[in-house]
Design a protein around this motif. Structure first.
Motif, mmCIF file in Angstrom:
data_model
loop_
_atom_site.group_PDB
_atom_site.id
_atom_site.type_symbol
_atom_site.label_atom_id
_atom_site.label_comp_id
_atom_site.label_asym_id
_atom_site.label_seq_id
_atom_site.Cartn_x
_atom_site.Cartn_y
_atom_site.Cartn_z
ATOM 1 N N LYS A 55 -8.808 -13.300 -5.051
ATOM 2 C CA LYS A 55 -10.075 -12.918 -5.674
ATOM 3 C C LYS A 55 -10.692 -11.696 -5.012
ATOM 4 C CE LYS A 55 -12.099 -16.838 -4.968
ATOM 5 N NZ LYS A 55 -13.099 -17.931 -4.925
ATOM 6 N N SER A 56 -10.587 -11.628 -3.688
ATOM 7 C CA SER A 56 -11.209 -10.532 -2.948
ATOM 8 C C SER A 56 -10.247 -10.008 -1.891
ATOM 9 C CB SER A 56 -12.497 -10.995 -2.258
ATOM 10 O OG SER A 56 -13.444 -11.442 -3.197
ATOM 11 N N ILE A 57 -10.248 -8.690 -1.715
ATOM 12 C CA ILE A 57 -9.448 -8.057 -0.668
ATOM 13 C C ILE A 57 -10.366 -7.122 0.099
ATOM 14 C CG2 ILE A 57 -7.432 -6.630 -0.157
ATOM 15 C CD1 ILE A 57 -6.364 -7.362 -2.959
ATOM 16 N N LEU A 58 -10.417 -7.296 1.409
ATOM 17 C CA LEU A 58 -11.206 -6.412 2.262
ATOM 18 C C LEU A 58 -10.240 -5.555 3.071
ATOM 19 C CD1 LEU A 58 -13.938 -8.858 3.666
ATOM 20 C CD2 LEU A 58 -13.959 -7.544 1.536
ATOM 21 N N ALA A 59 -10.270 -4.244 2.845
ATOM 22 C CA ALA A 59 -9.417 -3.310 3.574
ATOM 23 C C ALA A 59 -10.288 -2.508 4.534
ATOM 24 C CB ALA A 59 -8.702 -2.372 2.605
ATOM 25 N N ALA A 82 -17.609 -7.689 8.611
ATOM 26 C CA ALA A 82 -18.096 -9.057 8.789
ATOM 27 C C ALA A 82 -19.153 -9.401 7.735
ATOM 28 C CB ALA A 82 -18.662 -9.234 10.195
ATOM 29 N N LYS A 83 -20.027 -8.438 7.409
ATOM 30 C CA LYS A 83 -21.037 -8.650 6.365
ATOM 31 C C LYS A 83 -20.375 -8.873 5.006
ATOM 32 C CE LYS A 83 -24.548 -5.670 8.533
ATOM 33 N NZ LYS A 83 -25.271 -4.379 8.396
ATOM 34 N N GLN A 84 -19.349 -8.082 4.716
ATOM 35 C CA GLN A 84 -18.645 -8.228 3.441
ATOM 36 C C GLN A 84 -17.892 -9.548 3.363
ATOM 37 O OE1 GLN A 84 -18.953 -6.172 0.709
ATOM 38 N NE2 GLN A 84 -20.567 -5.361 2.042
ATOM 39 N N ILE A 141 -11.599 1.042 -7.166
ATOM 40 C CA ILE A 141 -11.732 -0.284 -6.571
ATOM 41 C C ILE A 141 -13.163 -0.792 -6.729
ATOM 42 C CG2 ILE A 141 -9.830 0.087 -4.957
ATOM 43 C CD1 ILE A 141 -11.872 0.701 -2.779
ATOM 44 N N GLN A 142 -13.414 -1.978 -6.222
ATOM 45 C CA GLN A 142 -14.716 -2.621 -6.418
ATOM 46 C C GLN A 142 -15.842 -1.891 -5.701
ATOM 47 O OE1 GLN A 142 -14.698 -6.823 -5.497
ATOM 48 N NE2 GLN A 142 -16.907 -6.854 -5.185
ATOM 49 N N LYS A 143 -15.583 -1.475 -4.450
ATOM 50 C CA LYS A 143 -16.674 -0.912 -3.650
ATOM 51 C C LYS A 143 -16.113 -0.179 -2.441
ATOM 52 C CE LYS A 143 -21.104 -2.513 -1.686
ATOM 53 N NZ LYS A 143 -21.878 -3.718 -1.348
ATOM 54 N N VAL A 144 -16.829 0.861 -1.995
ATOM 55 C CA VAL A 144 -16.507 1.552 -0.749
ATOM 56 C C VAL A 144 -17.750 1.539 0.129
ATOM 57 C CG1 VAL A 144 -15.869 3.737 0.341
ATOM 58 C CG2 VAL A 144 -14.747 3.046 -1.782
ATOM 59 N N ILE A 145 -17.576 1.172 1.390
ATOM 60 C CA ILE A 145 -18.673 1.179 2.364
ATOM 61 C C ILE A 145 -18.266 2.133 3.482
ATOM 62 C CG2 ILE A 145 -19.946 -0.193 4.061
ATOM 63 C CD1 ILE A 145 -19.369 -2.597 2.162
ATOM 64 N N ILE A 146 -19.160 3.070 3.807
ATOM 65 C CA ILE A 146 -18.827 4.105 4.787
ATOM 66 C C ILE A 146 -19.809 4.044 5.956
ATOM 67 C CG2 ILE A 146 -18.563 6.585 5.175
ATOM 68 C CD1 ILE A 146 -18.061 6.872 2.145
ATOM 69 N N VAL A 192 -9.178 -14.859 -0.121
ATOM 70 C CA VAL A 192 -9.595 -13.574 0.439
ATOM 71 C C VAL A 192 -8.546 -13.097 1.444
ATOM 72 C CG1 VAL A 192 -11.399 -12.324 1.710
ATOM 73 C CG2 VAL A 192 -12.026 -14.245 0.233
ATOM 74 N N VAL A 193 -8.220 -11.824 1.392
ATOM 75 C CA VAL A 193 -7.344 -11.210 2.394
ATOM 76 C C VAL A 193 -8.127 -10.109 3.103
ATOM 77 C CG1 VAL A 193 -5.255 -9.865 2.805
ATOM 78 C CG2 VAL A 193 -5.224 -11.680 1.124
ATOM 79 N N ILE A 194 -8.022 -10.084 4.438
ATOM 80 C CA ILE A 194 -8.640 -9.029 5.229
ATOM 81 C C ILE A 194 -7.515 -8.299 5.953
ATOM 82 C CG2 ILE A 194 -10.438 -8.455 6.901
ATOM 83 C CD1 ILE A 194 -11.455 -11.325 6.599
ATOM 84 N N HIS A 195 -7.447 -6.993 5.787
ATOM 85 C CA HIS A 195 -6.305 -6.278 6.357
ATOM 86 C C HIS A 195 -6.655 -4.845 6.715
ATOM 87 C CE1 HIS A 195 -5.211 -3.599 2.901
ATOM 88 N NE2 HIS A 195 -5.916 -4.485 2.230
#
Length: 342
Positions: free
Chosen positions: A299-303, A132-134, A107-112, A236-239
């Protein structure tokens, strides 16, 4: 050349653990304050005795302020937190974990964030803050943002504030009502997203699950047709990502449905779709909410999902693709995912 602080940590490695502990306390007071000692102890899953000792020290150093409303971070505390944030991040294994998981998940990126949501409830607030930052980054060139429900989405909503990047947006509920708790419904959460950022929102006041007859009737309604068009235009989808059986229980599914999910090897759930370990769809709910093919076109998906127990579900969900995704998770889930794939 090593900095003075790095040199001190080399000669006194035990200082690193103490610094990390106090940083975590300060970070949580910043995120959750004003908060009392008992509340902080519950959120951090730490004995109240330790909370008292460490917060007394932070107060004596002028890093926090304590009054009748609870403890909150001071201006000096904010400055110290900002200086320490990149240092604590670099000293941890998180940068290495993020790169490994980004490659494994494709995927594009992982933030931990550091911690385990299963054991420390306040980790949800940290996940919300990072998400929220993403969202600010993803929303720069976006107009329509679809949001699902759940406690993790609610934590994101609480972290949002007005911003130049969060203007001219339309937040829309990605699904209908599920469960009984109003504050965790997608409709309630999109309203909070919009109110906290001074934007517009659209709700979907329908039950998430519809019978075939009800579905065929409802999709002809003008308001439903408008929501479907908005889903087609979503940027954008946030889920969240759910464990299959846990989500079946939350939906009040029958014993027959739960047994069928087990028999079909269902591991994860998102958007009303249940996936097996390989990311194949094994069951779906008939819903007016956003469909998987519409999600895939965004375009963007935030999981956002955390906790060691969620590791298998996260791996299952990303087996299906979604390369434009950014995953925000915690270190317990990340480490367990690496263990499962090795």
């Amino acid at each position: 050349m090593a900095t003075l602080l790095e040199a001190q940590l080399k000669i006194m490695p035990e200082m690193s653990e103490l610094l990390h502990t106090r940083y975590r306390f300060l970070q949580m007071i910043d995120t959750l304050g004003p908060i009392g000692r008992r509340g902080l102890a519950d959120q951090l899953a730490v004995a109240e005795r330790e909370i008292r000792k460490e917060t007394d020290l932070l107060r004596e150093q002028g890093l926090i302020i304590a009054d009748r409303s609870g403890m909150r971070i001071s201006e000096l505390g904010m400055e110290v937190l900002e200086v320490l944030r990149p240092l604590v991040y670099e000293w941890s294994d998180l940068p290495i974990l993020e790169k490994q998981l980004t490659r494994i998940l494709g995927i594009q990126k992982v933030i931990i964030v550091d911690g385990n949501l299963d054991e420390v409830p306040s980790i949800k607030s940290l996940l919300g803050r990072e998400a929220a930052k993403q969202l600010e980054l993803a929303a720069k060139h976006s107009k329509i943002i679809a949001v699902t429900g759940g406690s993790t989405m609610a934590a994101i909503a609480e972290s949002l504030t007005p911003s130049e990047n969060l203007t001219g947006l339309n937040f829309i509920a990605a699904r209908g009502g599920m469960g009984v708790e109003m504050r965790l419904q997608a409709n309630t959460i999109v309203a909070t997203f919009a109110n906290h950022t001074a934007n517009q929102y659209r709700t979907l006041y329908l039950p998430e699950y519809l019978s075939d007859t009800a579905y065929q009737a409802m999709v002809q309604e003008p308001i439903v047709q408008e929501m479907i068009r908005l889903y087609d235009q979503t940027d954008v989808v946030i889920h969240g990502i759910g464990s299959a059986l846990e989500m079946a229980v939350r939906r009040g599914s029958s014993e027959e449905v739960k047994q069928a999910l087990l028999a079909n090897g269902a591991v994860s759930e998102a958007f009303g779709y249940y996936f097996d370990e390989q990311g194949n769809i094994v069951q779906r709910i008939r819903t007016v909410g956003i469909q998987l093919e519409q999600v895939n076109r965004c375009k963007s998906i935030l999981a956002v999902a955390g906790g060691k127990k969620k590791a298998k579900a996260i791996l299952s969900y990303f087996k299906r693709g979604a390369k434009q995704s950014v995953l925000i998770t915690d270190s317990a889930a990340a480490e367990e995912m690496l263990r499962l794939v090795q």
